[in-house]
Scaffold this motif. Structure first.
Motif, PDB file in Angstrom:
ATOM      1  N   ARG A   1     -67.279  25.130  21.299  1.00 44.87           N
ATOM      2  CA  ARG A   1     -67.769  24.664  22.601  1.00 44.87           C
ATOM      3  C   ARG A   1     -66.687  24.746  23.666  1.00 44.87           C
ATOM      4  NH1 ARG A   1     -67.455  20.346  25.601  1.00 44.87           N
ATOM      5  NH2 ARG A   1     -66.164  19.279  24.064  1.00 44.87           N
ATOM      6  N   LEU A   2     -65.462  24.378  23.324  1.00 45.94           N
ATOM      7  CA  LEU A   2     -64.368  24.439  24.289  1.00 45.94           C
ATOM      8  C   LEU A   2     -64.104  25.872  24.741  1.00 45.94           C
ATOM      9  CD1 LEU A   2     -61.691  21.892  22.961  1.00 45.94           C
ATOM     10  CD2 LEU A   2     -63.160  21.674  24.971  1.00 45.94           C
ATOM     11  N   ILE A   3     -64.136  26.799  23.802  1.00 48.91           N
ATOM     12  CA  ILE A   3     -63.896  28.206  24.167  1.00 48.91           C
ATOM     13  C   ILE A   3     -65.022  28.725  25.051  1.00 48.91           C
ATOM     14  CG2 ILE A   3     -63.703  30.550  23.241  1.00 48.91           C
ATOM     15  CD1 ILE A   3     -62.346  29.307  20.763  1.00 48.91           C
ATOM     16  N   ASP A   4     -66.260  28.384  24.722  1.00 51.09           N
ATOM     17  CA  ASP A   4     -67.405  28.853  25.512  1.00 51.09           C
ATOM     18  C   ASP A   4     -67.391  28.293  26.932  1.00 51.09           C
ATOM     19  OD1 ASP A   4     -68.410  30.384  23.448  1.00 51.09           O
ATOM     20  OD2 ASP A   4     -69.714  28.793  22.691  1.00 51.09           O
TER      21      ASP A   4
ATOM     22  N   PHE B   1     -56.032  21.227  12.574  1.00 51.66           N
ATOM     23  CA  PHE B   1     -55.712  21.271  13.994  1.00 51.66           C
ATOM     24  C   PHE B   1     -55.310  19.884  14.472  1.00 51.66           C
ATOM     25  CE2 PHE B   1     -58.482  24.788  13.114  1.00 51.66           C
ATOM     26  CZ  PHE B   1     -57.961  25.831  13.869  1.00 51.66           C
ATOM     27  N   LEU B   2     -54.491  19.870  15.491  1.00 52.25           N
ATOM     28  CA  LEU B   2     -54.007  18.603  16.022  1.00 52.25           C
ATOM     29  C   LEU B   2     -55.137  17.811  16.671  1.00 52.25           C
ATOM     30  CD1 LEU B   2     -51.350  17.000  16.387  1.00 52.25           C
ATOM     31  CD2 LEU B   2     -51.119  18.086  18.637  1.00 52.25           C
ATOM     32  N   GLU B   3     -56.070  18.503  17.331  1.00 49.52           N
ATOM     33  CA  GLU B   3     -57.166  17.846  18.047  1.00 49.52           C
ATOM     34  C   GLU B   3     -58.451  17.904  17.215  1.00 49.52           C
ATOM     35  OE1 GLU B   3     -54.364  20.014  20.804  1.00 49.52           O
ATOM     36  OE2 GLU B   3     -55.649  20.595  19.110  1.00 49.52           O
ATOM     37  N   ASN B   4     -59.194  16.816  17.267  1.00 55.37           N
ATOM     38  CA  ASN B   4     -60.499  16.782  16.601  1.00 55.37           C
ATOM     39  C   ASN B   4     -61.570  17.093  17.640  1.00 55.37           C
ATOM     40  OD1 ASN B   4     -62.592  16.372  14.806  1.00 55.37           O
ATOM     41  ND2 ASN B   4     -62.534  14.129  14.990  1.00 55.37           N
TER      42      ASN B   4
ATOM     43  N   SER C   1     -57.877  21.192  28.270  1.00 54.42           N
ATOM     44  CA  SER C   1     -58.144  20.908  26.862  1.00 54.42           C
ATOM     45  C   SER C   1     -57.228  21.798  26.029  1.00 54.42           C
ATOM     46  CB  SER C   1     -59.605  21.183  26.509  1.00 54.42           C
ATOM     47  OG  SER C   1     -60.475  20.431  27.330  1.00 54.42           O
ATOM     48  N   SER C   2     -57.101  21.440  24.754  1.00 52.74           N
ATOM     49  CA  SER C   2     -56.208  22.245  23.917  1.00 52.74           C
ATOM     50  C   SER C   2     -56.720  22.321  22.491  1.00 52.74           C
ATOM     51  CB  SER C   2     -54.790  21.668  23.927  1.00 52.74           C
ATOM     52  OG  SER C   2     -54.787  20.331  23.434  1.00 52.74           O
TER      53      SER C   2
ATOM     54  N   LEU D   1     -58.186  25.990  29.002  1.00 52.24           N
ATOM     55  CA  LEU D   1     -58.075  25.727  27.574  1.00 52.24           C
ATOM     56  C   LEU D   1     -56.804  26.382  27.038  1.00 52.24           C
ATOM     57  CD1 LEU D   1     -59.145  24.723  24.846  1.00 52.24           C
ATOM     58  CD2 LEU D   1     -60.463  26.864  24.670  1.00 52.24           C
ATOM     59  N   VAL D   2     -55.932  25.571  26.435  1.00 51.17           N
ATOM     60  CA  VAL D   2     -54.696  26.068  25.840  1.00 51.17           C
ATOM     61  C   VAL D   2     -54.901  26.172  24.335  1.00 51.17           C
ATOM     62  CG1 VAL D   2     -52.211  25.733  25.605  1.00 51.17           C
ATOM     63  CG2 VAL D   2     -53.395  24.891  27.657  1.00 51.17           C
TER      64      VAL D   2
END
Length: 713
Positions: free
Chosen positions: A349-352, A341-344, A331-332, A305-306
């Protein structure tokens, strides 16, 4: 009284050379005295001084006294009785009755007065001959290795060993090597039927212990077939008790055959795999138709994850490098404005779910406290490895929140920026993170284009390693440019500058992958799980027989991996609605032990956490199974080959429980041949004996006291 056989002294001949002048000097000193004293007193003083000087010579020449003692040690015969469940198997040979009859005959024979009786199974305990008939024969396993370990330090004079058993090892290792070191013949008495009966069994399962989710892997089964040539049997394959596959197998004529299966695990984690053969008519045992193994399923792809505080060239180049690796799922989260944020995506969840975090210019001035604290929690509490680039737009005041978990710290703030280049030494090039396809990697690193560094005073933490230092105008500095840190199970890397994308742009023209290799090598290093955890809790094995004591071992360390002996550690064990607690006791050096006794079959889950002074040091969890297969009932055939081999290789002989004629006579002959005494040799270093030193000081003191009292000079 002391049974002393001989006394010897190892003394240098120079001792006697030195002794002559010492004695002569002592006699000369007291030949004439002022004032005159009587002859008896002079002799007394001469003896005091001579003895004291003699002790001094002992210290100088280091004599060693050897004393041999003859100890009478009457030979003893040891009889071990198998107390495991397999003795109750009904194979028409009257196992239990024959065993008890043998013990009764042994206790009434000529050897009874020199014999000790023991029972064995999981553990070994001494018993009386009369109590054998009351044995429950309920031990869940048969461990011959523990038997010999229990008498390894036996002090009595062992004349012979008799083992009454079916010879089937269900726990521990083959004990032949241990038995040979006993120095006594072993007579084995086989219980049960050694003829092979019709049977079908899964002998072994071969597969990798660690396999990847969503990646097919092969499983090889070895099937034993005795008496069922060309018949068809059904194999059922289960994952966590859920059917995965069922297929019919045509049995070949050979006694053993192989079967290959393909397994496609869906989800990561520890899985229990069960292989079950259907029952065929006339099988001597169906317990060995089932085999259970545990495997660890790993994530099929590393989740990188970036997280970026703002869009930048560094962000684009790092994402491009990561996305090119098919083994990564990238993912970013890119912030473009306050709360935008650029991504929706679901950021929490991504961090976890991330395995590795890349922080590029993060945190920025627009970063919310909620997101910053979420990242901090992932690094601090969940030990997620992280790679940070101090890219353009980073907010150093907010970076202070993450500073305790980073490999560097901010010593002082300053304005402005500087152009810096990396400088690497030969020693630093040995680090695998800096490897690439460049033939001269050292020169390539040292000639990379300048990058931009903020003028803040940044320093590596004491436990960190400086991988690359910086130089300005070709003048090397001691300041770090790239730093790594490994503390316990935590790993992190920091690049203390921005515009590192220039490194890839320059080297790409020469088809050098120095930038890509550094990023990917860093990711692999960070994602490599250490074998050693801060807290590790394990059962001694994964599958236990019903009635077998469950033993846990644990290791507890602090963050710097120093053993912790005073932690509070409990293990919670659960089966459905049944809950048990195991209190773990410290045995020193960070190692803990605990046991649990349960008699309910099933798949158990356990978890535990170690605390010290109210602070949680770490947690661990896992699974084990009880009673899936009663291992004592799997092999119903006496292992005659093992029992015979054990006897032959130790100078003994094999008998059966229904024919042991001549055994007691052999044991008696062995007892008569066995020496009934042993010589114990001890050595004493007189020169290092503190009592002799004290005696020498005392003698010198007495001499001085009597001389002064007599007015002598």
């Amino acid at each position: 009284m002391f049974n002393i056989d001989s006394i010897s002294i190892n003394l240098s001949p120079y001792f006697f050379v030195a002794l002559i002048p010492v004695v002569a000097y002592t006699i000369y000193v007291y030949r004439y005295t002022i004032p005159q004293v009587n002859k008896t007193f002079r002799i007394f003083l001469t003896a005091l001084k001579a003895t004291a000087l003699l002790l001094v010579l002992f210290f100088l020449f280091e004599p060693v006294v050897g004393i041999s003692r003859k100890l009478v040690n009457e030979p003893v015969n040891l009889i071990f009785v198998d107390d495991s469940k397999s003795i109750t198997i009904d194979d028409k040979t009257n196992r239990k009755e024959n065993l008890i009859r043998f013990i009764n005959d042994a206790s009434s024979s000529a050897i009874s007065g020199k014999t000790e009786f023991y029972k064995f199974g999981d553990k070994t305990n001494r018993i009386s001959a009369d109590s054998v008939k009351m044995l429950p024969f309920s031990e869940p396993v048969t461990n011959f290795s523990n038997l010999f370990s229990s008498i390894k330090n036996y002090e009595n004079n062992i004349s012979s060993i008799i083992i009454v058993s079916d010879g089937v090892i269900t726990d521990g290792v083959n004990p032949v090597y241990q038995a040979q070191k006993m120095g006594a013949p072993i007579f084995t008495v086989g219980v049960g039927d050694s003829t092979r009966k019709n049977n079908l069994e899964i002998k072994k399962v071969l597969m990798n212990e660690y396999i990847y989710a969503e990646t097919p892997t092969g499983i090889n089964l070895t099937i034993g077939n005795y008496g069922y040539k060309n018949q068809t049997v059904t194999l059922s394959f289960y994952e966590d008790n859920k059917l995965v596959e069922k297929q019919n197998i045509s049995l070949a004529g050979e006694e053993t055959s192989s079967l290959n299966l393909e397994y496609l695990p869906k989800n990561p984690g520890e899985k229990k795999l069960t292989f079950q053969l259907s029952e065929l008519k006339g099988e001597s045992s169906v317990a060995d138709n089932k085999k259970v193994v545990y495997v660890n399923i790993l994530n099929n792809k590393i989740r990188a994850l970036v997280i970026a505080g703002s869009p930048s060239a560094d962000l684009s180049f790092i994402k491009q490098t990561l996305a090119a690796d098919e083994n990564l799922k990238v993912s970013s989260i890119t912030q473009i404005a306050q709360d935008r944020f650029l991504e929706n995506v679901d950021r929490n969840r991504l961090i976890d779910s991330a395995d590795v975090l890349f922080l590029v210019g993060f945190p920025s001035a627009q970063t919310s406290s909620a997101l910053l604290n979420k990242v901090l929690d992932a690094i601090k509490e969940k030990n997620k490895p992280n790679f940070i680039v101090l890219a353009n737009g980073i907010d150093y005041s907010k970076l202070l929140v993450l500073q305790p978990e980073l490999p560097f710290f901010i010593k002082a703030f300053s304005n402005g920026t500087s152009e810096v280049q990396p400088t690497v030494t030969n020693e630093q090039m040995d680090n695998p993170l800096l490897k690439s396809n460049a033939e001269d990697a050292l020169t390539t690193w040292n000639n990379l284009p300048p990058v931009i560094k903020d003028n803040h005073d940044l320093a590596a933490k004491p436990e960190s390693e400086i991988l690359v230092r910086m130089k300005i105008n070709n003048i090397p500095l001691n300041s770090p440019l790239i730093v790594s840190r490994k503390l316990g199970s935590k790993k992190s890397i920091a690049v203390l500058a921005n515009d590192i994308w220039k490194w890839k742009l320059q080297t790409a023209e020469k088809k050098l992958n120095i930038f890509d290799s550094f990023i990917l090598n860093s990711l692999k290093w960070m994602n490599t799980k250490e074998d050693q955890k801060v807290v590790s809790i394990k059962p001694v094995k994964k599958i236990f027989s019903l009635g077998e004591q469950i033993e846990f071992t644990a290791e507890v360390y602090n963050e710097t991996f120093n053993p912790v002996d005073d932690a509070e550690l409990n293990v919670d064990v659960k089966l459905g609605n049944d809950n048990f607690t195991v209190e773990m006791n410290s045995v020193g050096n960070g190692i803990y032990e605990g046991t649990l006794n349960v008699n309910k079959p099933g798949d158990y889950n356990f978890s535990g956490q170690a605390k010290r002074n109210g602070r949680v040091l770490g947690r661990d969890s896992g699974k084990f199974t009880i009673g899936e297969v009663d291992i004592e009932m799997v092999n119903t055939r006496m292992d005659k080959e093992f029992l015979m081999g054990l006897s032959i290789q130790t100078g003994g002989k094999f008998f059966t429980a229904d024919n042991y004629s001549g055994l007691f006579e052999l044991v008696n002959d062995q007892t008569r041949k066995k020496s009934d005494y042993k010589i114990i040799k001890s050595e004493y270093n007189l020169w290092s004996n503190e009592w002799l030193l004290a005696l020498a000081v005392l003698l010198f003191g007495l001499e001085w006291f009597f001389r002064k009292r007599s007015g002598m000079i």
